[in-house]
Design an enzyme around this catalytic site. Sequence first.
Site, PDB file in Angstrom:
ATOM      1  N   HIS A   1      17.604  19.846   8.508  1.00  0.00           N
ATOM      2  CA  HIS A   1      16.945  20.584   7.446  1.00  0.00           C
ATOM      3  C   HIS A   1      15.608  20.973   8.354  1.00  0.00           C
ATOM      4  CE1 HIS A   1      16.617  16.465   6.462  1.00  0.00           C
ATOM      5  NE2 HIS A   1      15.559  16.979   6.280  1.00  0.00           N
TER       6      HIS A   1
ATOM      7  N   HIS B   1      12.268  18.535   8.073  1.00  0.00           N
ATOM      8  CA  HIS B   1      11.688  17.740   8.631  1.00  0.00           C
ATOM      9  C   HIS B   1      11.612  17.469  10.003  1.00  0.00           C
ATOM     10  CE1 HIS B   1      11.553  17.272   3.744  1.00  0.00           C
ATOM     11  NE2 HIS B   1      10.819  18.191   4.003  1.00  0.00           N
TER      12      HIS B   1
ATOM     13  N   ASP C   1      12.042  14.194  10.607  1.00  0.00           N
ATOM     14  CA  ASP C   1      13.765  13.128  11.684  1.00  0.00           C
ATOM     15  C   ASP C   1      14.723  14.233  11.725  1.00  0.00           C
ATOM     16  OD1 ASP C   1      13.466  14.181   8.990  1.00  0.00           O
ATOM     17  OD2 ASP C   1      13.667  12.245   7.286  1.00  0.00           O
TER      18      ASP C   1
ATOM     19  N   HIS D   1      17.951  17.654  -0.957  1.00  0.00           N
ATOM     20  CA  HIS D   1      16.854  16.770  -0.192  1.00  0.00           C
ATOM     21  C   HIS D   1      15.817  18.341  -0.620  1.00  0.00           C
ATOM     22  CE1 HIS D   1      14.946  14.247   2.331  1.00  0.00           C
ATOM     23  NE2 HIS D   1      14.449  15.572   3.110  1.00  0.00           N
TER      24      HIS D   1
ATOM     25  N   CYS E   1      20.166  14.225   5.000  1.00  0.00           N
ATOM     26  CA  CYS E   1      19.251  13.368   3.947  1.00  0.00           C
ATOM     27  C   CYS E   1      19.758  13.568   2.189  1.00  0.00           C
ATOM     28  CB  CYS E   1      17.916  13.502   4.522  1.00  0.00           C
ATOM     29  SG  CYS E   1      16.686  13.048   5.411  1.00  0.00           S
TER      30      CYS E   1
ATOM     31  N   LYS F   1      22.432  10.416   0.093  1.00  0.00           N
ATOM     32  CA  LYS F   1      21.821   8.382  -0.046  1.00  0.00           C
ATOM     33  C   LYS F   1      22.530   7.577  -0.038  1.00  0.00           C
ATOM     34  CE  LYS F   1      18.209   9.446  -0.987  1.00  0.00           C
ATOM     35  NZ  LYS F   1      17.338   9.719   0.412  1.00  0.00           N
TER      36      LYS F   1
ATOM     37  N   ASN G   1      12.472  10.851  -0.848  1.00  0.00           N
ATOM     38  CA  ASN G   1      11.307  11.645  -0.890  1.00  0.00           C
ATOM     39  C   ASN G   1      11.824  13.809  -1.249  1.00  0.00           C
ATOM     40  OD1 ASN G   1       9.064  13.748  -0.419  1.00  0.00           O
ATOM     41  ND2 ASN G   1       9.317  13.968   1.873  1.00  0.00           N
TER      42      ASN G   1
ATOM     43  N   HIS H   1      19.230   8.903   6.614  1.00  0.00           N
ATOM     44  CA  HIS H   1      18.706   7.249   6.359  1.00  0.00           C
ATOM     45  C   HIS H   1      19.751   6.214   5.676  1.00  0.00           C
ATOM     46  CE1 HIS H   1      15.085   8.849   7.541  1.00  0.00           C
ATOM     47  NE2 HIS H   1      15.408  10.265   6.425  1.00  0.00           N
TER      48      HIS H   1
END
Length: 225
Positions: free
Chosen positions: A83, A85, A87, A146, A165, A168, A177, A207
Amino acid sequence: MDYKRIMISKDIELIKLSENAYVHVSYTDLPNFGRFLSNGLIFINGNDAFLFDTPVTDSLTMDLVSWIKDSMKLKIVGFVPNHWHVDCMGGLGYLQNQKIESYANQITIDIVKTKKLPIPTHGFKDSLQLQLGDKLIKCYYFGAAHSLDNIVVWIPSEQILFAGCMIKSADSKDLGNIVDGDLIAYPKTIDKLIDRFPKAKIVIPGHGQFGGFELIKHTKELTTK
């Protein structure tokens, strides 16, 4: 199972999943948050490789790409971000300097245009099938979670789902977030993953520690809290 780990630098390590796949893990220090890690994927066939997500900066991405080229003797032939973001595609500018082709959800492209960020070259709507030699890479957009644009990547030959993301890790107590996400759509999007990927052997979250299909079910439980 004990996976082989390779430390590239103090901020990047590789975890070998199979002969053809590695998780790349990059560590970043964030103000007010401390040190956190982000996952990406490297998929290999012969001397070619595809990269999924970059570390958060161009310089960390350069370290990763240099290692893949110089130490692994591979040519990176394509890149897909999960996506918009940082990261996921914070290093896209560097990849574009290296003339590496990039493919992304059209929604991702539309978002980064408004934010004046580097723009992936090729867009797709619902799904995209890429070839790495004789092996398939399947990218799917199942809906917002997310973020509004998050996709998943399925590698059939390895039965690896790089979910990013929206999924989880097992030790996550909440969805993290979701300021750019959609809590109404989230459980429906996860249901689509549960239906589509019951055979996923390895599921990689954005993550934290990767796992199996249970990470998708764990995330579904978090969406109902």
